[in-house]
Design an enzyme around this catalytic site. Sequence first.
Site, PDB file in Angstrom:
ATOM      1  N   HIS A 356      51.500 -89.268 -73.062  1.00 31.16           N
ATOM      2  CA  HIS A 356      51.966 -88.320 -71.821  1.00 31.16           C
ATOM      3  C   HIS A 356      51.756 -87.150 -72.494  1.00 31.16           C
ATOM      4  O   HIS A 356      52.141 -86.149 -71.423  1.00 31.16           O
ATOM      5  CB  HIS A 356      53.536 -88.702 -71.538  1.00 31.16           C
ATOM      6  CG  HIS A 356      53.734 -89.660 -71.038  1.00 31.16           C
ATOM      7  ND1 HIS A 356      53.595 -89.993 -69.560  1.00 31.16           N
ATOM      8  CD2 HIS A 356      54.112 -91.176 -71.580  1.00 31.16           C
ATOM      9  CE1 HIS A 356      54.180 -91.403 -69.332  1.00 31.16           C
ATOM     10  NE2 HIS A 356      54.332 -92.076 -70.417  1.00 31.16           N
ATOM     11  N   ARG A 544      61.295 -79.027 -66.264  1.00 32.34           N
ATOM     12  CA  ARG A 544      61.531 -78.784 -67.382  1.00 32.34           C
ATOM     13  C   ARG A 544      61.100 -77.291 -67.776  1.00 32.34           C
ATOM     14  O   ARG A 544      60.056 -77.035 -67.469  1.00 32.34           O
ATOM     15  CB  ARG A 544      61.378 -79.763 -68.696  1.00 32.34           C
ATOM     16  CG  ARG A 544      62.123 -80.871 -68.586  1.00 32.34           C
ATOM     17  CD  ARG A 544      63.703 -80.670 -68.152  1.00 32.34           C
ATOM     18  NE  ARG A 544      63.986 -80.232 -69.982  1.00 32.34           N
ATOM     19  CZ  ARG A 544      64.511 -80.997 -71.070  1.00 32.34           C
ATOM     20  NH1 ARG A 544      64.900 -82.168 -70.453  1.00 32.34           N
ATOM     21  NH2 ARG A 544      64.618 -80.588 -71.895  1.00 32.34           N
ATOM     22  N   LYS A 549      54.529 -74.306 -69.014  1.00 33.87           N
ATOM     23  CA  LYS A 549      54.602 -74.561 -67.643  1.00 33.87           C
ATOM     24  C   LYS A 549      54.581 -73.029 -66.928  1.00 33.87           C
ATOM     25  O   LYS A 549      54.467 -73.091 -65.906  1.00 33.87           O
ATOM     26  CB  LYS A 549      55.702 -75.398 -67.278  1.00 33.87           C
ATOM     27  CG  LYS A 549      55.647 -76.879 -67.689  1.00 33.87           C
ATOM     28  CD  LYS A 549      56.676 -77.539 -67.448  1.00 33.87           C
ATOM     29  CE  LYS A 549      57.088 -78.934 -68.255  1.00 33.87           C
ATOM     30  NZ  LYS A 549      56.225 -80.014 -67.326  1.00 33.87           N
ATOM     31  N   LYS A 655      55.643 -84.947 -55.206  1.00 37.12           N
ATOM     32  CA  LYS A 655      56.648 -85.145 -54.539  1.00 37.12           C
ATOM     33  C   LYS A 655      56.847 -83.967 -53.552  1.00 37.12           C
ATOM     34  O   LYS A 655      57.071 -84.035 -52.356  1.00 37.12           O
ATOM     35  CB  LYS A 655      58.132 -84.898 -55.388  1.00 37.12           C
ATOM     36  CG  LYS A 655      58.103 -86.257 -56.366  1.00 37.12           C
ATOM     37  CD  LYS A 655      59.064 -85.995 -57.680  1.00 37.12           C
ATOM     38  CE  LYS A 655      58.789 -87.238 -58.521  1.00 37.12           C
ATOM     39  NZ  LYS A 655      59.529 -86.961 -59.905  1.00 37.12           N
TER      40      LYS A 655
HETATM   41  C1  26Q Z   1      60.296 -87.070 -78.707  1.00 40.35           C
HETATM   42  C2  26Q Z   1      60.979 -87.248 -80.172  1.00 40.35           C
HETATM   43  C3  26Q Z   1      62.270 -86.776 -80.341  1.00 40.35           C
HETATM   44  C4  26Q Z   1      63.018 -86.228 -79.394  1.00 40.35           C
HETATM   45  C5  26Q Z   1      62.601 -86.389 -78.018  1.00 40.35           C
HETATM   46  C6  26Q Z   1      61.058 -86.760 -77.766  1.00 40.35           C
HETATM   47  C7  26Q Z   1      60.376 -86.660 -76.351  1.00 40.35           C
HETATM   48  C8  26Q Z   1      61.134 -86.933 -75.320  1.00 40.35           C
HETATM   49  C9  26Q Z   1      60.830 -86.771 -74.014  1.00 40.35           C
HETATM   50  C10 26Q Z   1      59.039 -86.048 -76.258  1.00 40.35           C
HETATM   51  C11 26Q Z   1      58.710 -86.212 -74.808  1.00 40.35           C
HETATM   52  C12 26Q Z   1      59.518 -86.462 -73.861  1.00 40.35           C
HETATM   53  C13 26Q Z   1      58.891 -86.434 -72.593  1.00 40.35           C
HETATM   54  C14 26Q Z   1      57.950 -86.206 -72.238  1.00 40.35           C
HETATM   55  C15 26Q Z   1      57.290 -86.051 -70.628  1.00 40.35           C
HETATM   56  O1  26Q Z   1      58.122 -85.880 -69.892  1.00 40.35           O
HETATM   57  N1  26Q Z   1      56.151 -85.759 -70.498  1.00 40.35           N
HETATM   58  C16 26Q Z   1      55.636 -85.642 -69.095  1.00 40.35           C
HETATM   59  O2  26Q Z   1      55.120 -86.879 -68.603  1.00 40.35           O
HETATM   60  C17 26Q Z   1      55.029 -86.992 -67.122  1.00 40.35           C
HETATM   61  C18 26Q Z   1      54.895 -88.422 -66.921  1.00 40.35           C
HETATM   62  O3  26Q Z   1      53.407 -88.851 -67.300  1.00 40.35           O
HETATM   63  C19 26Q Z   1      53.758 -86.012 -66.987  1.00 40.35           C
HETATM   64  O4  26Q Z   1      53.414 -85.815 -65.646  1.00 40.35           O
HETATM   65  C20 26Q Z   1      53.905 -84.608 -67.567  1.00 40.35           C
HETATM   66  O5  26Q Z   1      52.904 -83.937 -67.348  1.00 40.35           O
HETATM   67  C21 26Q Z   1      54.488 -84.859 -69.069  1.00 40.35           C
HETATM   68  O6  26Q Z   1      54.714 -83.315 -69.439  1.00 40.35           O
END
Ligand code: 26Q
Length: 832
Positions: A356, A544, A549, A655
Site C-alpha cells: 500500500h 490523514r 498529501k 467516494k
Molecule cells: C506500520 C508499522 C507500525 C505502526 C503502524 C504502521 C502502519 C499503519 C498503517 C503503516 C501504514 C498504515 C496505513 C497505510 C495506508 O493507509 N496506506 C494507504 O492505503 C490506501 C489503501 O490501499 C491507499 O489508497 C493509500 O494511497 C495509502 O496511502
Amino acid sequence: MKFDADRFKENLSARLKRQYGKDISQASKHDLFDAVSASVLEIIMENWMATRHEYEKKPVKQLYYLSAEFLMGRALSNNLINAEISSQVKEVLKGMNIDYDMIEDQEPDAGLGNGGLGRLAACFLDSLATLDYPGHGYGIRYRYGMFEQKIENGYQVEYPDNWLAHRDPWEIKRSDLSVTVKFGGNIAYGKTPDGRDRYYIENAEEVTATPYDMPIVGFGTGTVNTLRLWQASSPNGFDLQLFNNMEYNRAVERQNSAENISAVLYPNDSGPSGKALRLKQQYFFSSASLQDLVRHYVADHGTDFSKFADLHVIQLNDTHPVVAIPELMRILMDEYNVGWDDAWNVVTHTFAYTNHTILAEALEKWPIEIFQGLLPRIYQIVEEINRRFMIQLREKYPNDYAKHGRMSIINDGKVYMAWLAIHAGFSVNGVAELHTRLLKEQELHDWYELYPEKFNNKTNGITQRRWLLSANEELSEFITKRIGHGWEKDLTKLKGLEKFTSDKDLNELIAIKEHNKRRLADYLKHAQNEIIDADSIFDVQVKRLHEYKRQLMNILHIMYVYNKMLEDPNYKPAKKTYIFGAKSASGYRRAKSIIKLINTVAERINNDRRVNDRLHVVFVENYRVSVAEKIFPAADVSEQISTAGLEASGTSNMKFMVNGALTMGTMDGANIEIVEEAGKENAFIFGLLTDEILKIERDHSYNPQEYLERNPGLAKVVEQLVDGTYDPTHQLFKELHDSLVYGVEGNRADVYYVLADFDSYCKAQDEMEKLYADKKAWAKACLMNIANAGKFSSDRTIEDYVRDIWHLKKLPRPVEGSALTEKKSAKKTAKK
Ligand code: 26Q
C-alpha cells in the site's frame, strides 16, 4: 431478510427488560440503541448461522483477509440497509415514537484503523459478502481504536477512543475458540509423545487470544460472513501469591502485559514504529488466526496438509501480518511434524501480499534483537527461509553481490518483512495502475526481475452501499428514479445516467447537493459551533495528515487568495468554504504544525470582515467514518493533491466522485484512472507528472528558489509563515518555512514539490471557479463523474482479486423477502 414487525417489537421490549430492567418509556437513548441493534442482530443471526453451516457442509475454498486494521465505522445503519430491512425497522420505531436518527447517533464508530488501508479492508468485507464469496476478516479487537482528536487553541490534542464504554451489541465473544500465543522463551529440541523429534519453546510468556465475531451482512443476499477480532488476556489471571504478599503491582503485571497487546491501535500510518509491542500485536493476531484455521482444517481433514492451499487463501494487508508466513511453517513442522519441503509447499501456495505504499522508508523492517527476543523459533525459521533463498539467488546472479545484499530477507541487522512476503507469497499487488508500475520499475524492481509472474495490479475500490446508498439517500433516489435498481450491486449501471442532462435533471441534482451541504452545515453548527454558508463552494480535503498529501499547499493557496483579496478590493472570487479534516500521528511534529497553521489561518480569515462573506476555512474536528458519511455527499470539490508518484491509490477520491464532487488533483494514484473514466474536462488536473519528477530527481535539477523568485505572491505567503503575520513569536511555523526554503534534518528543500506545483494549482483553482459560475455546466460535470464512477466499486476490485488471485466460487444464498429476488421472481412469473 424476513421481517416480522410484531416479533421485532416484542424482541425490543424483551431486550430492554432483560438487559436494563426498563420499559420503552424509561429507556435511555443508549439503551434503545443497544436493544434495537440486538434485535436487528437477531434477525441477521439466522442467515449468519446458515452461511456458516453452508461453508462447513462442503469444503470450499475460503479467503482470509489478515489485517491489523478494520475501519468499520458504525454498523446499525449499514446492517439495516444490507439486510434490506431499513424502511421496515424505521417504520416500526416511528410507530413507537422513537426517533431513528437519534438512535443511529448513539453508536460509536468502530475506528479500528488509521485511514485508507483500514477502510479498504472494511469495504472489501462488504463486497465479499454482497457477492456471495466465502471471505472473512481476521484482526485485533483493540480496546482503544484511533484516538479522538480535539482541537485546542488550534493544536491537535489526542484523547483515548473509549469505543467499548458500553457493551458492543454487534460482537459475539467465542471463548470456546480461544487459543494460546507464545512469546519469548527459548528454543528446545526433543521428543514428542509419539517419539519424533521436533522443536518447541520453553519458558514462554503465554497469552490467551479470544475471538469476538462480528457479522458482515451482504446486501440483498442471505450471505453473512464473519469478521473475527482477537483480544489478548492472561491465561492465569493475576498472581494470587504475590497479591497475598501485598505485592499488588507485581501481582497484576503479568495480566497487564498480556492485555496490553490488544489495548491500543498504533496511530501512525507510516514508517515502522520499531516498538516491540507493535510486533507483538502482529504476531498475536497472525498466530491466533493461523491456529484457528489449522485447527479447523485438522478436524476436517486430519494432518495431511496437501489440500490446505486448495481450501485457504490468505491475503496479507501490507506487511503487518507477514509474520503469519513463518508462523504457518512453525505450526506445520513443530505441531504436526510436517517436513520442511511439504510445509514450504503449503505456505508458498497460500499467501498473497498487497503493498500500500511507495515510500521506501515506510517498508517494515524489524531489528533482529527485537524479533529474535520476542519470537525465537519464528526467527530461526526466517533464517532458514533466507538461507535457502540466498542459495537460489547466488545461483541465479552469481556475481551480483550488491543485489544479494539488497534482496536478503535478513540484512544489516534487520528482518525485511516485504521481502519475506514477496519471496514466500505467490502474488504481489499494488493498489492502482501507476502504483503497480512504480513498484515494478522502482521500489521492487529487483523482485519484479526475479518473480515477474507474481506481480499484478488491483486498483482499489469503495462500497457503494455505504458511500452512496446509505450516506446519500437523496442522490440514491435520484439515480434509482432514472435507471432503476441494480446499481447497488453493479455500479457500472450508473453509466445509464449520462443521458439525463435536461434542465430538470440537472436542477434536481443541484438541489440534492444543496440539501446535503445544508445537512453538513447543520452538523458543523451542532458539533463544533461553526457556521458555514451552504451557498458557497465546498472545497474539501479530508484524509490523514501527511506532508506528501500536501495539505500545506492547500492552505498556502488559501493564504495567497486572502492576500489577493486584501490587496485588491475589486477582486471578488466566488464564495468558498475550504474544509479540512485530518488526524496526524501523535509524534509527527511537522504534520501537527500544519494542523496548527490551518487553524490559525482559519481563525484569521473567518474573523476578518473584509473577506469573511466570501472566504471561510473550517477544520472538522475528529474526522472519522461517520463524519465522512456526511462530508462526501456535501462536497463540490475533491482535493487530491499529493505529489505525483507518492499516493499509492487514494480512496476518498472515489467516494467524492460517486457523490458528484469534481476532482482537483494531480496525476497520482487512482486519480489517473478517475479522470480516464470521467474525462479530463470534468476534473481539474494540474502539477508535475511522476516521470517529470523522477527526471528532476535523477538530474538533481530542482531549485525551489526559482519558483519563489518567479512568483512574488508565493514568496509572500511563504514569508508569512515566519514574519509575524500569523504568529508573533515567529517560531510556530519556522520549521514548515525552512522545510520549503532550505530543507531541514538533512533533507533538501521542498521534498514534496509544493513550490513547483503551486502556480499550476492556482490555475486549476481559477478554472474551477470559472466552471462553477456556470451552474448548468458544473452540474453536468457532476453528473459525468457520478455516471462514470462504476469502475471504482470495491465489487469490481473483489472480482479482480477473485479472478487473478483467490479463485473463489460464489455460494449464493437467495433470501426470501429481498427486493432483488422478488423482482427476479416477478419477472419469471411474467415470462410464464
Ligand atoms: C506500520 C508499522 C507500525 C505502526 C503502524 C504502521 C502502519 C499503519 C498503517 C503503516 C501504514 C498504515 C496505513 C497505510 C495506508 O493507509 N496506506 C494507504 O492505503 C490506501 C489503501 O490501499 C491507499 O489508497 C493509500 O494511497 C495509502 O496511502
